[in-house]
Design a protein around this motif. Structure first.
Motif, PDB file in Angstrom:
ATOM      1  N   LEU A  37       0.839  -1.203   0.000  1.00 12.29           N
ATOM      2  CA  LEU A  37       0.000   0.000   0.000  1.00 12.29           C
ATOM      3  C   LEU A  37       0.872   1.249   0.000  1.00 12.29           C
ATOM      4  CD1 LEU A  37      -2.765   1.465   0.354  1.00 12.29           C
ATOM      5  CD2 LEU A  37      -2.411   1.231   2.834  1.00 12.29           C
ATOM      6  N   GLN A  70      -7.719   0.701  -2.102  1.00 14.46           N
ATOM      7  CA  GLN A  70      -6.393   0.169  -1.821  1.00 14.46           C
ATOM      8  C   GLN A  70      -6.203  -0.095  -0.329  1.00 14.46           C
ATOM      9  OE1 GLN A  70      -3.082   2.234  -3.608  1.00 14.46           O
ATOM     10  NE2 GLN A  70      -4.241   2.742  -5.447  1.00 14.46           N
ATOM     11  N   GLN A  71      -6.744   0.783   0.499  1.00 15.77           N
ATOM     12  CA  GLN A  71      -6.654   0.568   1.943  1.00 15.77           C
ATOM     13  C   GLN A  71      -7.392  -0.704   2.356  1.00 15.77           C
ATOM     14  OE1 GLN A  71      -7.038   4.085   4.560  1.00 15.77           O
ATOM     15  NE2 GLN A  71      -7.275   5.307   2.698  1.00 15.77           N
ATOM     16  N   ASP A  87      -5.433  10.418   2.356  1.00 19.20           N
ATOM     17  CA  ASP A  87      -5.516  10.771   0.943  1.00 19.20           C
ATOM     18  C   ASP A  87      -5.339   9.581  -0.001  1.00 19.20           C
ATOM     19  OD1 ASP A  87      -5.916  13.439   1.624  1.00 19.20           O
ATOM     20  OD2 ASP A  87      -3.765  13.896   1.594  1.00 19.20           O
ATOM     21  N   LEU A  88      -5.128   8.387   0.556  1.00 13.56           N
ATOM     22  CA  LEU A  88      -4.951   7.216  -0.304  1.00 13.56           C
ATOM     23  C   LEU A  88      -6.306   6.642  -0.710  1.00 13.56           C
ATOM     24  CD1 LEU A  88      -1.970   5.307   1.341  1.00 13.56           C
ATOM     25  CD2 LEU A  88      -1.967   7.306  -0.162  1.00 13.56           C
ATOM     26  N   ASP A 111       3.094   1.472  -3.333  1.00  8.43           N
ATOM     27  CA  ASP A 111       2.261   1.775  -4.498  1.00  8.43           C
ATOM     28  C   ASP A 111       1.842   3.243  -4.527  1.00  8.43           C
ATOM     29  OD1 ASP A 111       2.425  -0.802  -5.405  1.00  8.43           O
ATOM     30  OD2 ASP A 111       0.384  -1.380  -4.824  1.00  8.43           O
ATOM     31  N   ASN A 112       1.978   3.914  -3.390  1.00 10.54           N
ATOM     32  CA  ASN A 112       1.627   5.340  -3.298  1.00 10.54           C
ATOM     33  C   ASN A 112       2.846   6.177  -2.931  1.00 10.54           C
ATOM     34  OD1 ASN A 112      -1.543   5.604  -3.480  1.00 10.54           O
ATOM     35  ND2 ASN A 112      -1.119   3.752  -2.296  1.00 10.54           N
ATOM     36  N   ASP A 113       4.003   5.773  -3.455  1.00  9.64           N
ATOM     37  CA  ASP A 113       5.237   6.470  -3.100  1.00  9.64           C
ATOM     38  C   ASP A 113       5.242   7.910  -3.572  1.00  9.64           C
ATOM     39  OD1 ASP A 113       5.828   5.530  -5.941  1.00  9.64           O
ATOM     40  OD2 ASP A 113       7.659   6.644  -5.477  1.00  9.64           O
ATOM     41  N   SER A 114       4.473   8.221  -4.618  1.00 10.23           N
ATOM     42  CA  SER A 114       4.486   9.585  -5.149  1.00 10.23           C
ATOM     43  C   SER A 114       3.962  10.602  -4.146  1.00 10.23           C
ATOM     44  CB  SER A 114       3.654   9.662  -6.431  1.00 10.23           C
ATOM     45  OG  SER A 114       2.311   9.294  -6.179  1.00 10.23           O
ATOM     46  N   SER A 115       3.117  10.162  -3.207  1.00  9.43           N
ATOM     47  CA  SER A 115       2.620  11.078  -2.181  1.00  9.43           C
ATOM     48  C   SER A 115       3.236  10.822  -0.816  1.00  9.43           C
ATOM     49  CB  SER A 115       1.088  10.990  -2.080  1.00  9.43           C
ATOM     50  OG  SER A 115       0.682   9.679  -1.712  1.00  9.43           O
ATOM     51  N   PHE A 142      -2.989   7.913   6.038  1.00 11.32           N
ATOM     52  CA  PHE A 142      -3.480   7.415   4.749  1.00 11.32           C
ATOM     53  C   PHE A 142      -4.773   8.094   4.321  1.00 11.32           C
ATOM     54  CE2 PHE A 142      -1.369   3.181   6.103  1.00 11.32           C
ATOM     55  CZ  PHE A 142      -0.125   3.658   5.706  1.00 11.32           C
TER      56      PHE A 142
END
Length: 309
Positions: A135, A257-258, A252-253, A138-142, A250
């Protein structure tokens, strides 16, 4: 032969002022990741002691090789996180007390529980890492890219290696103990202990790191704390210390996905769970490829720019 590789990383935390708020766009994730650094030092010290203690009982040479590589990877993680935390302590000396309390919680566990229990503890917790770290990665950009590159790179390295050795703890557990029922029975106490240790770290952050530096109530990751703080604000006669806003790391994720990560955590505690079947984060494969090519993974996002200059 084991597929694990022991990589020695140095992130030069002694060379600069290590920020507590290393991702200014997400103070809650910054705080949570910092708490992971504190937890990792105590947990991985326990793992090294445990595997050393268990080695005479591991009769399968392949399992023994896996256990040795697993132990040495975890030892490298502990060393790197110690340097990260040492940098935070330089800036906030009171955090030394917090670190001592976290390590003490694991030292107490080592002194007061059986190796079988500590192996179940390790297997239970390690089994959750692949879905949780997928998780995050996969969201490393944020979560990682906007932050201090050395701190971000520390966590990315640690998390991709946790994915790499995702089966190790269960392989060792099955060889030494071999009881899914025993492992499942210990899970409630295991995760209570983990949360108790994380709480020690977060309470230390609230006490020793000024709000202007952390930006949030470090305990906001705990739903019970968020609810209690809201009640106290509504009932002004109750004792209440406001430690700041209470966002979640999390928030904003994507919710989907969560939920996938949560289902993975639940699945990881079931009988005959096999982490080899887990979906892996794409970033892990990219990281291993770059490392093999000689890329400076201690500056995951900026190494290319540094080399060009």
């Amino acid at each position: 032969m084991t597929d694990l590789h022991v990589r020695k990383m140095r992130f030069a935390f002694a060379d600069y002022d290590v920020p507590f708020l290393w991702n200014e766009r997400n103070p809650a994730f910054s705080s949570m990741a910092n708490a992971v650094s504190f937890l990792a030092i105590g947990f991985e010290k326990m793992i090294v002691q445990l595997i050393t203690e268990l080695m005479p009982r591991i009769t399968d040479p392949a399992v023994a090789e896996e256990a040795d590589a697993f132990m040495r990877q975890e030892g490298q993680h502990s060393t790197a996180h110690r340097q990260h935390v040492k940098g935070l302590i330089r800036r906030y000396p009171g955090l030394q007390t917090t670190l001592d309390e976290v390590i003490g919680a694991f030292d107490k566990l080592t002194a007061q529980t059986s190796p079988e229990y500590r192996l179940a503890y390790t297997a239970d917790l390690e089994a959750t890492f692949t879905p949780v770290f997928k998780l995050m990665l996969d969201n490393d950009s944020s979560l990682f890219r906007p932050g201090d590159d050395r701190v971000a790179s520390l966590f990315i390295w640690h998390f991709v290696e946790e994915v790499e050795h995702r089966s190790s703890a269960l392989v060792i557990f099955d060889s030494v103990v071999g009881s899914d029922l025993y492992r499942m029975r210990q899970a409630p106490s295991v995760f209570k202990h983990v949360l108790d240790v994380i709480k020690i770290a977060c309470e230390g952050f609230n006490e020793h790191v000024p709000l202007e530096d952390r930006k949030i109530d470090a305990l906001s990751m705990f739903a019970r704390h968020r609810r209690a703080q809201r009640v106290r604000k509504l009932l002004p006669w109750l004792d209440h210390t406001d430690h700041g806003p209470m966002p979640r790391a999390f928030d904003d994720l994507p919710l989907g996905q969560q939920l996938v990560a949560l289902s993975g955590v639940v699945r990881s505690q079931m009988p005959r769970h096999n982490p080899e079947h887990e979906k892996l984060p794409a970033l892990a494969g990219e990281w291993f490829d770059r490392y093999d090519e000689g890329y400076d993974v201690t500056y995951w996002y900026t190494a290319g720019t540094r080399e060009a200059n």
